[in-house]
Scaffold this active site. Structure first.
Site, PDB file in Angstrom:
ATOM      1  N   ASN A  86       8.185  36.979  30.446  1.00  0.00           N
ATOM      2  CA  ASN A  86       8.740  35.987  29.524  1.00  0.00           C
ATOM      3  C   ASN A  86       8.884  34.675  30.298  1.00  0.00           C
ATOM      4  O   ASN A  86       9.777  34.532  31.116  1.00  0.00           O
ATOM      5  CB  ASN A  86      10.110  36.501  29.033  1.00  0.00           C
ATOM      6  CG  ASN A  86      10.846  35.479  28.205  1.00  0.00           C
ATOM      7  OD1 ASN A  86      10.279  34.472  27.784  1.00  0.00           O
ATOM      8  ND2 ASN A  86      12.122  35.744  27.953  1.00  0.00           N
ATOM      9  N   TRP A  87       7.977  33.744  30.020  1.00  0.00           N
ATOM     10  CA  TRP A  87       7.956  32.494  30.804  1.00  0.00           C
ATOM     11  C   TRP A  87       9.067  31.541  30.386  1.00  0.00           C
ATOM     12  O   TRP A  87       9.303  30.544  31.059  1.00  0.00           O
ATOM     13  CB  TRP A  87       6.599  31.800  30.667  1.00  0.00           C
ATOM     14  CG  TRP A  87       5.441  32.563  31.243  1.00  0.00           C
ATOM     15  CD1 TRP A  87       5.465  33.830  31.784  1.00  0.00           C
ATOM     16  CD2 TRP A  87       4.082  32.117  31.353  1.00  0.00           C
ATOM     17  NE1 TRP A  87       4.209  34.190  32.201  1.00  0.00           N
ATOM     18  CE2 TRP A  87       3.343  33.149  31.950  1.00  0.00           C
ATOM     19  CE3 TRP A  87       3.417  30.947  30.983  1.00  0.00           C
ATOM     20  CZ2 TRP A  87       1.974  33.046  32.193  1.00  0.00           C
ATOM     21  CZ3 TRP A  87       2.061  30.832  31.220  1.00  0.00           C
ATOM     22  CH2 TRP A  87       1.346  31.876  31.832  1.00  0.00           C
ATOM     23  N   LYS A  88       9.687  31.798  29.251  1.00  0.00           N
ATOM     24  CA  LYS A  88      10.746  30.916  28.730  1.00  0.00           C
ATOM     25  C   LYS A  88      10.206  29.480  28.646  1.00  0.00           C
ATOM     26  O   LYS A  88       9.014  29.292  28.409  1.00  0.00           O
ATOM     27  CB  LYS A  88      12.010  31.030  29.584  1.00  0.00           C
ATOM     28  CG  LYS A  88      12.447  32.492  29.741  1.00  0.00           C
ATOM     29  CD  LYS A  88      13.797  32.663  30.354  1.00  0.00           C
ATOM     30  CE  LYS A  88      14.085  34.161  30.494  1.00  0.00           C
ATOM     31  NZ  LYS A  88      15.441  34.432  30.955  1.00  0.00           N
ATOM     32  N   HIS A 106      15.974  37.644  21.872  1.00  0.00           N
ATOM     33  CA  HIS A 106      16.368  37.414  23.261  1.00  0.00           C
ATOM     34  C   HIS A 106      17.791  36.846  23.286  1.00  0.00           C
ATOM     35  O   HIS A 106      18.162  36.054  22.426  1.00  0.00           O
ATOM     36  CB  HIS A 106      15.388  36.449  23.936  1.00  0.00           C
ATOM     37  CG  HIS A 106      15.599  36.399  25.412  1.00  0.00           C
ATOM     38  ND1 HIS A 106      16.609  35.654  25.979  1.00  0.00           N
ATOM     39  CD2 HIS A 106      14.981  37.048  26.429  1.00  0.00           C
ATOM     40  CE1 HIS A 106      16.586  35.841  27.286  1.00  0.00           C
ATOM     41  NE2 HIS A 106      15.609  36.685  27.584  1.00  0.00           N
ATOM     42  N   GLU A 148      19.088  34.574  24.913  1.00  0.00           N
ATOM     43  CA  GLU A 148      19.174  33.098  24.907  1.00  0.00           C
ATOM     44  C   GLU A 148      19.011  32.565  23.485  1.00  0.00           C
ATOM     45  O   GLU A 148      19.636  31.572  23.123  1.00  0.00           O
ATOM     46  CB  GLU A 148      18.105  32.510  25.853  1.00  0.00           C
ATOM     47  CG  GLU A 148      18.500  32.732  27.310  1.00  0.00           C
ATOM     48  CD  GLU A 148      17.343  32.935  28.273  1.00  0.00           C
ATOM     49  OE1 GLU A 148      16.197  32.577  27.949  1.00  0.00           O
ATOM     50  OE2 GLU A 148      17.599  33.473  29.378  1.00  0.00           O
ATOM     51  N   GLU A 169      18.367  44.338  27.657  1.00  0.00           N
ATOM     52  CA  GLU A 169      18.639  43.312  28.662  1.00  0.00           C
ATOM     53  C   GLU A 169      20.138  43.040  28.719  1.00  0.00           C
ATOM     54  O   GLU A 169      20.669  42.306  27.876  1.00  0.00           O
ATOM     55  CB  GLU A 169      17.915  42.008  28.288  1.00  0.00           C
ATOM     56  CG  GLU A 169      16.416  42.168  28.203  1.00  0.00           C
ATOM     57  CD  GLU A 169      15.706  40.842  28.421  1.00  0.00           C
ATOM     58  OE1 GLU A 169      14.911  40.765  29.358  1.00  0.00           O
ATOM     59  OE2 GLU A 169      15.971  39.888  27.678  1.00  0.00           O
ATOM     60  N   GLY A 215      18.737  36.393  34.836  1.00  0.00           N
ATOM     61  CA  GLY A 215      18.682  35.175  35.633  1.00  0.00           C
ATOM     62  C   GLY A 215      19.818  35.053  36.633  1.00  0.00           C
ATOM     63  O   GLY A 215      20.015  34.003  37.235  1.00  0.00           O
ATOM     64  N   SER A 219      16.832  40.327  35.902  1.00  0.00           N
ATOM     65  CA  SER A 219      16.654  40.257  37.361  1.00  0.00           C
ATOM     66  C   SER A 219      15.804  41.397  37.916  1.00  0.00           C
ATOM     67  O   SER A 219      16.073  41.912  39.001  1.00  0.00           O
ATOM     68  CB  SER A 219      18.004  40.177  38.076  1.00  0.00           C
ATOM     69  OG  SER A 219      18.685  39.004  37.669  1.00  0.00           O
ATOM     70  N   GLY A 234      11.680  37.772  33.490  1.00  0.00           N
ATOM     71  CA  GLY A 234      11.809  36.321  33.392  1.00  0.00           C
ATOM     72  C   GLY A 234      11.324  35.651  34.666  1.00  0.00           C
ATOM     73  O   GLY A 234      10.125  35.475  34.886  1.00  0.00           O
ATOM     74  N   GLY A 235      12.264  35.305  35.534  1.00  0.00           N
ATOM     75  CA  GLY A 235      11.956  34.532  36.752  1.00  0.00           C
ATOM     76  C   GLY A 235      10.777  35.052  37.552  1.00  0.00           C
ATOM     77  O   GLY A 235       9.895  34.277  37.955  1.00  0.00           O
TER      78      GLY A 235
HETATM   79  P1  PGA Z   1      15.186  37.402  34.414  1.00  0.00           P
HETATM   80  O1  PGA Z   1      15.056  37.236  32.825  1.00  0.00           O
HETATM   81  O2  PGA Z   1      14.136  38.396  34.830  1.00  0.00           O
HETATM   82  O3  PGA Z   1      14.953  36.026  34.960  1.00  0.00           O
HETATM   83  O4  PGA Z   1      16.569  37.896  34.676  1.00  0.00           O
HETATM   84  C1  PGA Z   1      14.781  38.338  32.008  1.00  0.00           C
HETATM   85  C2  PGA Z   1      14.702  37.883  30.571  1.00  0.00           C
HETATM   86  O5  PGA Z   1      15.473  36.998  30.190  1.00  0.00           O
HETATM   87  O6  PGA Z   1      13.880  38.395  29.792  1.00  0.00           O
END
Ligand code: PGA
Length: 251
Positions: free
Chosen positions: A9-11, A97, A99, A169, A175, A214, A235-236
């Site tokens: 997930n590149w956000k 998600h 967010e 999640e 993050g 993470s 994510g990251g």
């Molecule tokens: P993260 O994000 O791996 O940076 O913790 C995961 C996500 O939000 O899907």
């Protein structure tokens, strides 16, 4: 056998050219060294989807949107429909998600509509659930996840339910560098599968349930070794081809 999936997930990261370059690099590494038993998905920003889809080999890598509209088409300025994603080459869409839930007020009711739209236009929803820290500390995490699943998925017919992928999640792990322990992840993934089985019977054995929060090359192996963890939503670490490959090869 349920599918093993690692989805990046590149956000809201990477300019257009940076995104295309990353997709090319991921495609190359996956071709050379990637575990062939893993379905790899990348989820770039909307503006990059069509081109990313062209530069990767679709037998190796699928493309996802990070959101879609509740409506099919029309006067909804700024929205992107499920059909548009599909027509640009996406096969998946991430929905719910945390967010989107916390910054954009997306409710279970709204997500129910989005999931149905995604399914109508042949997209596989990756439906995210998970508790915030206060909910876990108050021991309410099971209730929160139960509600997120029941209100959004439980009136799907079996044919549609079979197409859904779930991502657990824990919001406190996204993050933050704090990962759920392998035991914490397994506990919730099993809880989710058991709950789905109560409603959809044996079909729940085929549902891929991904862990997100993470996840990195150093902890992927331990997380993926759990019987009910079928992959990750990353994510990251999905923003670096080598790290993403390391997670794919955590299986
Ligand atoms: P993260 O994000 O791996 O940076 O913790 C995961 C996500 O939000 O899907």
């Amino acid at each position: 056998m349920r599918q093993k999936i690692v989805a990046g997930n590149w956000k809201m990261n990477k300019t257009y050219q940076e995104g295309i370059d990353l997709a090319i690099e991921i495609d190359k590494l996956v071709a050379e060294k990637g575990n062939k038993n893993v379905t790899v998905v990348v989820s770039p920003p909307f503006t990059h989807i069509a081109e990313v889809n062209k530069v990767v080999n679709n037998d190796r890598i699928s493309v996802a949107g990070q959101n879609c509209a509740t409506e099919t088409s029309g006067a909804y300025t700024g929205e992107i429909s499920a059909e548009m994603l599909w027509s640009a080459g996406a096969d998946y869409v991430i929905l719910g998600h945390s967010e989107r839930r916390s910054y954009y007020g997306e409710t279970n009711e709204l997500l129910k509509a989005k999931i149905r739209k995604a399914l109508e236009f042949n997209l596989t929803p990756i439906y995210c659930v998970g508790e915030v820290l206060e909910e876990r500390e108050a021991n309410k995490h099971f209730d929160v996840i139960k509600e997120q699943l029941e209100t959004v998925l439980f009136d799907l017919d079996k044919e549609d339910f079979e197409k859904v992928v779930i991502a657990y999640e824990p919001v406190w792990a996204i993050g933050t560098g704090k990962t759920a322990s392998a035991a914490q992840a397994q506990e919730i993934h099993k809880f989710i599968r058991d709950l789905l089985a109560k409603k959809f019977g044996g079909l729940a054995q085929n549902t891929s349930i991904l862990y997100g929060g993470s996840c990195k090359p150093s902890n992927a192996k331990e997380l993926f070794a759990n019987p009910d963890v079928d992959g990750g939503l990353i994510g990251g670490a999905a923003l670096t081809a080598e790290d993403f490959l390391g997670i794919i090869n955590g299986f």
